[in-house]
Write a protein that holds these residues in place. Structure first.
Motif: not given
Length: 222
Positions: A71, A98, A208
């Protein structure tokens, strides 16, 4: 394998790791230096050095084809981890990106702040940190320390458009992310010789947190 965002500790991704492991193979969350149980460990100078250290910490050739999830800054660390793995003969099947800009765009982007007040302001702007924790002076001190170490390494990073990995790259982002747009996610396509996909969820930079089960289902279905 999950690679946290800048300043992020492994504990922040426990729920995602559990959801991934419930529908797939064992999941490991990376712990970077300068936080949690690695608070006393010196911070690497570069993203590449951090990725190499993380790779050296495990016998990844025994795990089988690796599936990496990163991420934000964690996606770039995972990308460099994949490059190390491919050089050393450890198969990497997928890289899940991400909310992250492509490696080739980083050197030309504005430098990330490292002054205390600017680091805190950036964390507030990105979201993802409980506001109650930001009122805790001890927590903020540790957070700034970790974020600064990561940002300094990130600011030294450069990657050419010709650098590719063999692993498939799957990008995911939030539709209302004001930091990483859909076009920025699409730039990742030039960094793979394999397949490329892009998926969007409702939410901002830390979308997320509201879609853990859905993200895990998407990753495990690939």
């Amino acid at each position: 394998m999950v690679f946290p965002h800048a300043g992020g500790a492994a504990a922040a991704y426990r729920s995602l790791a559990g959801a991934l492991a419930a529908g797939g193979p064992d999941t490991f969350v990376m712990q970077y230096p300068q936080r949690a149980d690695r608070l006393a460990h010196p911070a690497p100078d570069t993203v590449e050095e951090l990725a190499a250290q993380l790779f050296d910490a495990g016998d990844w050739d025994r795990v089988g084809p690796l599936r990496l999830f990163g991420h934000c800054m964690g996606a770039v660390i995972a990308f460099e981890f994949a490059r190390v793995g491919e050089r050393r003969g450890v198969p990497v099947a997928q890289l899940w990106v991400s909310a992250s800009q492509a490696p080739c765009t980083i050197a030309g982007s504005p430098r990330l702040p490292t002054a205390d007040t600017e680091v805190i302001a950036t964390m507030v702007d990105l979201g993802g940190t409980d506001p109650r924790l930001l009122a805790d002076e001890e927590f903020v001190e540790l957070l700034v320390r970790a974020v600064r170490a990561d940002y300094q390494a990130f600011n030294r990073y450069a990657c050419g458009e010709d650098v590719r990995i063999r692993a498939d790259i799957h990008t995911i982002g939030g539709r209302s992310d004001h930091r990483v747009s859909e076009d920025m996610l699409r730039r990742w396509q030039i960094h793979t010789d394999g397949a490329f996909t892009l998926s969007l969820f409702d939410g901002g930079h830390f979308y997320i947190n509201d879609h853990i089960d859905a993200v895990a289902e998407l990753v495990n279905a690939a």
